[in-house]
Scaffold this motif. Structure first.
Motif, PDB file in Angstrom:
ATOM      1  N   CYS A  96      -8.530 -11.979 -17.583  1.00 12.73           N
ATOM      2  CA  CYS A  96      -9.879 -12.190 -17.052  1.00 12.73           C
ATOM      3  C   CYS A  96     -10.702 -13.050 -18.010  1.00 12.73           C
ATOM      4  CB  CYS A  96     -10.576 -10.847 -16.819  1.00 12.73           C
ATOM      5  SG  CYS A  96      -9.872  -9.873 -15.472  1.00 12.73           S
ATOM      6  N   ARG A  97     -10.583 -12.775 -19.293  1.00  7.36           N
ATOM      7  CA  ARG A  97     -11.320 -13.545 -20.295  1.00  7.36           C
ATOM      8  C   ARG A  97     -10.859 -15.012 -20.294  1.00  7.36           C
ATOM      9  NH1 ARG A  97     -14.038 -11.729 -24.834  1.00  7.36           N
ATOM     10  NH2 ARG A  97     -14.605 -10.030 -23.403  1.00  7.36           N
ATOM     11  N   HIS A  98      -9.549 -15.213 -20.176  1.00  7.77           N
ATOM     12  CA  HIS A  98      -8.999 -16.581 -20.201  1.00  7.77           C
ATOM     13  C   HIS A  98      -9.489 -17.396 -19.009  1.00  7.77           C
ATOM     14  CE1 HIS A  98      -5.974 -19.714 -21.031  1.00  7.77           C
ATOM     15  NE2 HIS A  98      -5.863 -19.802 -19.712  1.00  7.77           N
ATOM     16  N   PHE A  99      -9.549 -16.770 -17.832  1.00 12.76           N
ATOM     17  CA  PHE A  99      -9.910 -17.510 -16.625  1.00 12.76           C
ATOM     18  C   PHE A  99     -11.395 -17.383 -16.266  1.00 12.76           C
ATOM     19  CE2 PHE A  99      -5.298 -17.002 -16.051  1.00 12.76           C
ATOM     20  CZ  PHE A  99      -4.952 -18.316 -15.769  1.00 12.76           C
ATOM     21  N   GLY A 100     -12.182 -16.748 -17.137  1.00 12.78           N
ATOM     22  CA  GLY A 100     -13.613 -16.644 -16.896  1.00 12.78           C
ATOM     23  C   GLY A 100     -13.977 -15.759 -15.720  1.00 12.78           C
ATOM     24  N   LEU A 101     -13.189 -14.699 -15.492  1.00  7.46           N
ATOM     25  CA  LEU A 101     -13.420 -13.775 -14.383  1.00  7.46           C
ATOM     26  C   LEU A 101     -14.013 -12.465 -14.895  1.00  7.46           C
ATOM     27  CD1 LEU A 101     -10.015 -14.361 -12.558  1.00  7.46           C
ATOM     28  CD2 LEU A 101     -12.273 -15.080 -11.728  1.00  7.46           C
ATOM     29  N   PRO A 102     -14.715 -11.715 -14.028  1.00  9.41           N
ATOM     30  CA  PRO A 102     -15.263 -10.428 -14.468  1.00  9.41           C
ATOM     31  C   PRO A 102     -14.151  -9.484 -14.927  1.00  9.41           C
ATOM     32  CG  PRO A 102     -16.196 -11.084 -12.339  1.00  9.41           C
ATOM     33  CD  PRO A 102     -15.074 -12.035 -12.623  1.00  9.41           C
ATOM     34  N   GLY A 103     -14.395  -8.804 -16.032  1.00  5.84           N
ATOM     35  CA  GLY A 103     -13.385  -7.880 -16.540  1.00  5.84           C
ATOM     36  C   GLY A 103     -13.878  -7.178 -17.781  1.00  5.84           C
ATOM     37  N   PRO A 104     -13.140  -6.182 -18.225  1.00  2.00           N
ATOM     38  CA  PRO A 104     -13.526  -5.433 -19.423  1.00  2.00           C
ATOM     39  C   PRO A 104     -13.295  -6.253 -20.686  1.00  2.00           C
ATOM     40  CG  PRO A 104     -11.386  -4.694 -18.643  1.00  2.00           C
ATOM     41  CD  PRO A 104     -11.884  -5.679 -17.632  1.00  2.00           C
ATOM     42  N   ASP A 105     -13.864  -5.796 -21.781  1.00  7.34           N
ATOM     43  CA  ASP A 105     -13.674  -6.441 -23.078  1.00  7.34           C
ATOM     44  C   ASP A 105     -12.271  -6.111 -23.593  1.00  7.34           C
ATOM     45  OD1 ASP A 105     -13.842  -7.489 -25.606  1.00  7.34           O
ATOM     46  OD2 ASP A 105     -15.177  -5.949 -26.384  1.00  7.34           O
TER      47      ASP A 105
END
Length: 412
Positions: A96-105
């Protein structure tokens, strides 16, 4: 416009995976499952779901696969299924972080995966937890148990589903289980490290959280020690107002201590002489059948609301009704081959029964492991009162029988 897709990392053999797939479809999303072995999830064929074989432990391979899918789909969100455990969610968070999508830390999820690290963070924040020590060999286990005092719990520092977790009531059980963990019979996810933990005695509860809100508190019962195999769950737990308030307060303290105020969290506790003591914080939605029980008890569909959060939509966590929902797990008493199941249809037709589900098929080999894999099915019931639900559940379970052919013994 390209179709909107929800990427699901791995699946679930016990039912939650199918709930996610069905909920995604209702929300107008195309579910796509990425799995190291898609064939293990029967519902993918039933639901006609696209499944792609990929090493889900390889972040780079997953990034390449999601990048490829973006040429065909509008990837609305990525999440993982509860049953594989926290490691899947850590990978999901990184994707999610890599693709800029909502997600947890990702850091918040990863620091929870190690139970020793998790306990250190909770203690620093003043959250009540059992006394604990970390051990890497038999000598350290014995020393830690002596410091804490028997009985103690021995468990892998990294793991899930009660795998490798045992109550050790005396020195013999302690030595036996230590050998079992370190001697090659247990499959380690990481380097072998054992958490030696005080046995917090008292009723068991679980708090299910979304964001920073406690949605439901359930009560659980286990089968006979030394294992911790779930026998029954009930939502809502029968608590006093003071007990409810204390469990909610401790649960929210866990979220702050571990930086887990995005998405679902599942918190296990024991009510001891000193009040609620946190056994474990799982940075994910609980697996089957907790979501179904909360839906029946409170009218909150955690699976659907989780997906909404994942794709950036507004969720709705309002309770819509109040009932008592319970599950009874079906657990064999021996190893062998499951050769007969009777009464399942009769049980399903008992008024108030919401679901009768089997996790295994006829002729399946059964080998008791002393953890959640021992369960071969469950029965769920719901009604306006706890007493009525208990009676419904008992009537349904009593109508089910099965037979197991023991494995042949080898004469000396």
């Amino acid at each position: 416009m390209p179709p909107k897709a929800l990427i699901l990392l791995e699946g679930s053999k016990m039912g939650t995976g199918q709930l996610y797939v069905q909920a995604a479809k209702r929300l107008g999303l195309q579910p796509i499952v990425l799995s190291a072995d898609p064939a293990q999830y029967d519902y993918l064929a039933t639901e006609n779901i696209e499944a792609i074989r990929v090493d889900t432990d390889d972040l780079d391979a997953l990034i390449r696969e999601v990048s490829r899918l973006r040429a065909t789909y509008d990837i609305a969100g990525i999440t993982g299924l509860p049953n594989p455990g926290e490691a899947v969610y850590a990978t999901v968070a990184k994707l999610c972080r890599h693709f800029g999508l909502p997600g947890p830390d990702p850091a918040s999820i990863e620091q929870c995966c190690d139970k020793f690290n998790q306990r250190q963070l909770l203690v620093e924040a003043g959250v009540p937890v059992p006394a604990y020590r970390l051990a890497a060999n038999a000598t350290e286990v014995e020393s830690a148990a002596a410091e804490i005092g028997l009985p103690v719990i021995l468990k892998p520092a990294v793991g899930n589903g009660s795998g490798g977790v045992r109550l050790c009531r005396d020195a013999e059980e302690l030595a036996e289980h230590t050998i079992g963990l370190l001697g090659g019979t247990y499959t380690w996810e990481t380097s072998p490290t054992i958490l030696v933990e005080e046995f917090a005695e008292g009723p068991y509860f679980v708090a299910d959280v979304m964001g920073n809100r406690v949605i439901g508190i359930g009560a659980g019962k286990f089968g006979p020690p030394p294992h911790f195999v779930y026998d029954e769950y009930t939502y809502p737990a029968q608590l006093t107002d003071e007990q409810q308030a204390q469990i909610v307060d401790v649960s929210l303290s866990c979220l702050r201590a571990l930086d887990l105020e995005w998405g679902p969290t599942n918190i296990e506790l024991r009510w001891t002489e000193r009040g609620p003591v946190v056994i474990e914080v799982n940075p994910r939605l609980a697996g089957t059948p907790d979501p179904q029980l909360i839906h029946l008890a409170h009218g909150v569909d955690l699976v659907t609301q989780h997906i909404k959060l994942v794709v950036g939509d507004e969720w709705d966590l309002r309770r819509r009704h109040s009932q008592t929902a319970s599950v009874r797990f079906l657990i064999p008493d021996r190893d062998g081959t499951l050769d007969r199941i009777d009464g399942a249809d009769q049980a399903a037709n008992v008024p108030g029964v919401a679901e009768v589900k089997w996790y295994v098929k006829l002729k399946a080999p059964l080998i008791k492991k002393g953890d959640c894999r021992d369960c071969i099915g469950h029965v769920i019931a719901a009604s306006p009162t706890a007493a009525q639900t208990s009676a419904i559940l008992q009537r349904a379970v009593d109508s089910i029988t099965w037979s197991i052919t023991p494995y042949p013994t080898i004469d000396e």
